[in-house]
Design a protein around this motif. Structure first.
Motif, PDB file in Angstrom:
ATOM      1  N   LEU A  81       0.807  -1.224   0.000  1.00 32.61           N
ATOM      2  CA  LEU A  81       0.000   0.000   0.000  1.00 32.61           C
ATOM      3  C   LEU A  81       0.841   1.276   0.000  1.00 32.61           C
ATOM      4  CD1 LEU A  81      -2.934  -1.011   2.376  1.00 32.61           C
ATOM      5  CD2 LEU A  81      -3.028  -0.610  -0.087  1.00 32.61           C
ATOM      6  N   PRO A  82       1.898   1.370   0.806  1.00 31.57           N
ATOM      7  CA  PRO A  82       2.714   2.600   0.753  1.00 31.57           C
ATOM      8  C   PRO A  82       3.264   2.873  -0.638  1.00 31.57           C
ATOM      9  CG  PRO A  82       3.241   1.328   2.703  1.00 31.57           C
ATOM     10  CD  PRO A  82       2.365   0.461   1.857  1.00 31.57           C
ATOM     11  N   LEU A  83       3.699   1.803  -1.328  1.00 30.15           N
ATOM     12  CA  LEU A  83       4.236   1.988  -2.679  1.00 30.15           C
ATOM     13  C   LEU A  83       3.133   2.424  -3.636  1.00 30.15           C
ATOM     14  CD1 LEU A  83       6.645   1.779  -4.593  1.00 30.15           C
ATOM     15  CD2 LEU A  83       6.075  -0.654  -4.928  1.00 30.15           C
ATOM     16  N   HIS A  86       2.523   6.065  -3.285  1.00 29.18           N
ATOM     17  CA  HIS A  86       3.587   6.830  -3.951  1.00 29.18           C
ATOM     18  C   HIS A  86       3.323   6.929  -5.452  1.00 29.18           C
ATOM     19  CE1 HIS A  86       6.153   7.601  -0.567  1.00 29.18           C
ATOM     20  NE2 HIS A  86       6.278   6.292  -0.252  1.00 29.18           N
ATOM     21  N   TYR A  87       2.880   5.797  -6.049  1.00 27.40           N
ATOM     22  CA  TYR A  87       2.563   5.812  -7.477  1.00 27.40           C
ATOM     23  C   TYR A  87       1.416   6.792  -7.751  1.00 27.40           C
ATOM     24  CZ  TYR A  87       5.508   1.852  -8.915  1.00 27.40           C
ATOM     25  OH  TYR A  87       6.558   1.042  -9.214  1.00 27.40           O
ATOM     26  N   LEU A  88       0.352   6.804  -6.882  1.00 26.26           N
ATOM     27  CA  LEU A  88      -0.793   7.693  -7.065  1.00 26.26           C
ATOM     28  C   LEU A  88      -0.357   9.163  -7.010  1.00 26.26           C
ATOM     29  CD1 LEU A  88      -3.558   5.883  -4.960  1.00 26.26           C
ATOM     30  CD2 LEU A  88      -3.520   6.194  -7.451  1.00 26.26           C
ATOM     31  N   SER A 105      -6.213   3.823 -13.628  1.00 22.83           N
ATOM     32  CA  SER A 105      -7.225   2.876 -13.142  1.00 22.83           C
ATOM     33  C   SER A 105      -6.601   1.941 -12.115  1.00 22.83           C
ATOM     34  CB  SER A 105      -7.790   2.055 -14.308  1.00 22.83           C
ATOM     35  OG  SER A 105      -6.778   1.214 -14.850  1.00 22.83           O
ATOM     36  N   LEU A 106      -7.458   1.192 -11.433  1.00 22.58           N
ATOM     37  CA  LEU A 106      -6.975   0.223 -10.451  1.00 22.58           C
ATOM     38  C   LEU A 106      -6.111  -0.840 -11.122  1.00 22.58           C
ATOM     39  CD1 LEU A 106      -7.060  -0.791  -7.522  1.00 22.58           C
ATOM     40  CD2 LEU A 106      -9.105  -2.124  -8.120  1.00 22.58           C
ATOM     41  N   LYS A 111      -0.605  -3.138 -11.863  1.00 20.46           N
ATOM     42  CA  LYS A 111       0.454  -3.653 -12.738  1.00 20.46           C
ATOM     43  C   LYS A 111       1.793  -2.962 -12.503  1.00 20.46           C
ATOM     44  CE  LYS A 111      -2.435  -5.184 -16.612  1.00 20.46           C
ATOM     45  NZ  LYS A 111      -2.771  -4.976 -18.044  1.00 20.46           N
ATOM     46  N   MET A 112       1.793  -1.917 -11.686  1.00 25.89           N
ATOM     47  CA  MET A 112       3.045  -1.223 -11.424  1.00 25.89           C
ATOM     48  C   MET A 112       3.994  -2.127 -10.627  1.00 25.89           C
ATOM     49  SD  MET A 112       2.443   1.375 -13.121  1.00 25.89           S
ATOM     50  CE  MET A 112       4.011   2.219 -12.829  1.00 25.89           C
ATOM     51  N   PRO A 113       5.307  -2.044 -10.870  1.00 21.10           N
ATOM     52  CA  PRO A 113       6.286  -2.947 -10.208  1.00 21.10           C
ATOM     53  C   PRO A 113       6.162  -2.945  -8.696  1.00 21.10           C
ATOM     54  CG  PRO A 113       7.333  -1.656 -11.930  1.00 21.10           C
ATOM     55  CD  PRO A 113       5.947  -1.101 -11.787  1.00 21.10           C
TER      56      PRO A 113
END
Length: 291
Positions: A81-83, A86-88, A105-106, A111-113
Motif C-alpha cells: 500500500l505505501p508503494l 507513492h505511485y498515485l 485505473s486500479l 500492474k506497477m512494479p
C-alpha cells in the motif's frame, strides 16, 4: 545381481500436491547421487541421498523431484500500500505538470512494479520430507526391478562365457602334453639330420624334452584359472553387490591367460589362448555395469 543402469518413476498426489520423482542411473566406480529439485525444497536433498544410499551401492544416480498442481494455499498475494500511494501521488504530480487528465485505473496501478507480490508459504519440512520419501521409495521399487532384470541378463551371459572358457581350457589341457611329445620327435629328427653318422644319445634327447616341458608347463595356471571360474559362478548367485570383486577376479583370470599364452610355444595353443582371452574380455566388459 544388479545392473548399475536403471530407471524408475513414481507420481502421487499427497496433501494437495502432486509429487513426481524420476531416478536414472549409469555405471560409475562409486556411488554418486545428484538431486535436482526446486530451490525452495533444497532441504530434501540430504534425506533423499541417505535413502538412496541405503538401497544403491554404486552408480551415478540422478534424482529429479517435481511438484505439479500445487495447492493454492502455498501462495499468498501481498499488496504494498505505501508503494501504491507513492505511485498515485506521482501520477497526480505528472498530471498537474503536463495538463493531461489523471485517468489511472486500479488495473494500471496493480500492474506497477512491486505493488502486488506473490510469496510462497514456508512448507512443513518434516511432513514434506515424509511425503516425498514415500513417493521416492515407490520410484526406487521400479528402479530396482529394472536393475535386477538387467542383472539377470548379464549374469546369464557371464555364465555362458564362463562355460565356453572351461571348454577352451579342456582343449588347452589336452593339447599341452601332445606339444611336448611333438617337440621331442622334432628334436630327435633334427639331430638325426645333422648327425647322421653319429650315434645319438637318447637320454640327452629325453633331458632336453623334459626341460622344454618344465619351461612351458601350464598346469598351475590352468588350475588357478579353473578356481577363478568356480569363484565366478559362486559370486553370480550372491545377493550383495559384487561388481568390484568381479572386476578384481577377472583381472586375475587375465593374468593367468596371459601367462598361458607366453608359455604356449605352439600354434594350436596360441589360437586357443586368443579365444580364451577374448571370452574373458567380454566378461570384463559386462561386469563394468554390475553393481
Amino acid at each position: 545381481m544388479k545392473s548399475m543402469t536403471g530407471y524408475g518413476r513414481a507420481r502421487t498426489a499427497i496433501d494437495g500436491r502432486e509429487i513426481s520423482i524420476e531416478i536414472r542411473s549409469v555405471n560409475h566406480r562409486y556411488l554418486d547421487v545428484n538431486i535436482k529439485c526446486p530451490r525452495a525444497y533444497s532441504f530434501l536433498e540430504e534425506p533423499l541421498k541417505k535413502a538412496a544410499g541405503e538401497r544403491i551401492a554404486r552408480g551415478k544416480v540422478d534424482i529429479f523431484v517435481q511438484f505439479i498442481n500445487a495447492s493454492s494455499d502455498d501462495v499468498t498475494v501481498k499488496v504494498n500500500l505505501p508503494l501504491a500511494q507513492h505511485y498515485l501521488h506521482a501520477f497526480e504530480e505528472l498530471s498537474q505538470a503536463t495538463g493531461l487528465p489523471n485517468d489511472i485505473s486500479l488495473l494500471t496501478l496493480a500492474k506497477m512494479p512491486e505493488v502486488l507480490t506473490e510469496e510462497q508459504s514456508e512448507p512443513d519440512t518434516e511432513q514434506m520430507t515424509k511425503n516425498v520419501l514415500s513417493v521416492f521409495h515407490l520410484a526406487l521399487d521400479e528402479f530396482e526391478h529394472m536393475r535386477l532384470r538387467e542383472g539377470e541378463k548379464m549374469a546369464a551371459d557371464v555364465r555362458a562365457r564362463s562355460k565356453t572358457i572351461v571348454e577352451l581350457l579342456e582343449q588347452v589341457e589336452a593339447r599341452a602334453p601332445q606339444r611336448t611329445v611333438e617337440y621331442r620327435e622334432k628334436l630327435e629328427k633334427r639331430i638325426n639330420e645333422l648327425l647322421s653318422d653319429t650315434t645319438i644319445d637318447a637320454q640327452r634327447i629325453l633331458t632336453e624334452a623334459a626341460v622344454f616341458a618344465d619351461r612351458t608347463a601350464i598346469d598351475e595356471e590352468t588350475v588357478r584359472l579353473r578356481s577363478h571360474l568356480s569363484q565366478l559362478d559362486q559370486m553370480l548367485v550372491e545377493s550383495k553387490p559384487i561388481g568390484r570383486k568381479l572386476d578384481f577376479l577377472v583381472q586375475e583370470m587375465n593374468r593367468e591367460s596371459n601367462t598361458i599364452g607366453s608359455k604356449a610355444n605352439d600354434v594350436t595353443l596360441s589360437k586357443l589362448v586368443v579365444e580364451l582371452k577374448s571370452e574373458i574380455e567380454k566378461i570384463r566388459e559386462q561386469i563394468q555395469n554390475i553393481e
